[in-house]
Design a protein around this motif. Sequence first.
Motif, PDB file in Angstrom:
ATOM      1  N   GLU A  37       5.416  -3.768  -3.251  1.00 24.17           N
ATOM      2  CA  GLU A  37       5.913  -2.737  -2.331  1.00 24.17           C
ATOM      3  C   GLU A  37       6.257  -3.336  -0.984  1.00 24.17           C
ATOM      4  O   GLU A  37       5.810  -4.430  -0.646  1.00 24.17           O
ATOM      5  N   GLU A  38       7.015  -2.598  -0.196  1.00 26.99           N
ATOM      6  CA  GLU A  38       7.249  -2.972   1.194  1.00 26.99           C
ATOM      7  C   GLU A  38       6.087  -2.458   2.030  1.00 26.99           C
ATOM      8  O   GLU A  38       5.538  -1.392   1.739  1.00 26.99           O
ATOM      9  N   HIS A  39       5.730  -3.225   3.048  1.00 30.02           N
ATOM     10  CA  HIS A  39       4.661  -2.810   3.951  1.00 30.02           C
ATOM     11  C   HIS A  39       5.116  -3.002   5.384  1.00 30.02           C
ATOM     12  O   HIS A  39       5.731  -4.014   5.714  1.00 30.02           O
ATOM     13  N   THR A  40       4.765  -2.041   6.222  1.00 28.24           N
ATOM     14  CA  THR A  40       5.089  -2.164   7.637  1.00 28.24           C
ATOM     15  C   THR A  40       4.090  -3.102   8.297  1.00 28.24           C
ATOM     16  O   THR A  40       3.001  -3.352   7.775  1.00 28.24           O
ATOM     17  N   VAL A  41       4.470  -3.577   9.454  1.00 30.80           N
ATOM     18  CA  VAL A  41       3.567  -4.411  10.236  1.00 30.80           C
ATOM     19  C   VAL A  41       2.288  -3.636  10.536  1.00 30.80           C
ATOM     20  O   VAL A  41       1.188  -4.188  10.461  1.00 30.80           O
ATOM     21  N   ALA A  42       2.415  -2.347  10.843  1.00 31.09           N
ATOM     22  CA  ALA A  42       1.234  -1.524  11.141  1.00 31.09           C
ATOM     23  C   ALA A  42       0.296  -1.467   9.942  1.00 31.09           C
ATOM     24  O   ALA A  42      -0.932  -1.549  10.102  1.00 31.09           O
ATOM     25  N   GLU A  43       0.837  -1.339   8.728  1.00 34.48           N
ATOM     26  CA  GLU A  43      -0.005  -1.321   7.533  1.00 34.48           C
ATOM     27  C   GLU A  43      -0.722  -2.658   7.346  1.00 34.48           C
ATOM     28  O   GLU A  43      -1.921  -2.683   7.057  1.00 34.48           O
ATOM     29  N   LEU A  44       0.025  -3.731   7.520  1.00 32.59           N
ATOM     30  CA  LEU A  44      -0.577  -5.059   7.373  1.00 32.59           C
ATOM     31  C   LEU A  44      -1.638  -5.293   8.437  1.00 32.59           C
ATOM     32  O   LEU A  44      -2.680  -5.889   8.168  1.00 32.59           O
ATOM     33  N   GLN A  45      -1.384  -4.813   9.627  1.00 31.77           N
ATOM     34  CA  GLN A  45      -2.358  -4.959  10.708  1.00 31.77           C
ATOM     35  C   GLN A  45      -3.636  -4.187  10.386  1.00 31.77           C
ATOM     36  O   GLN A  45      -4.742  -4.694  10.579  1.00 31.77           O
TER      37      GLN A  45
END
Length: 125
Positions: A37-45
């Motif tokens: 899936e794609e993940h936003t920087v906020a999700e990864l953070q």
Amino acid sequence: MSLTDHSRPLYEVKAGLFKGLSHPLRIRILELLADGEEHTVAELQADTALEASHLSQHLAVIRRYQLVTSQRRANHVYYRLAYPQVANILQLARELLEQILDDSSAQREHVAQLPAVSQHGSRVS
């Protein structure tokens, strides 16, 4: 075998792949992206508990070595693995880790079965 002028760039690219994998936090980021899936920087953070600047540095490294791609849409940057084979590498590395740990555990069991070492005559001054 020596590296020729022709083959050296290919080995440098290959070494770059390992450089991208050479930090525990980058491996964790890649594992998170391995779900396809794609993940936003906020999700990864949120998933890594990294400060934004540190996460950004790690993402830049794995992007430089072409392990991930990014795309800006509106106010968010989305990351995903550049190639599904990256997830395969991570899975293979996990299997290798498990084997190494199993082997180490077996070796520790053998050490426990060794006879005790006598410390007669040793004096600490």
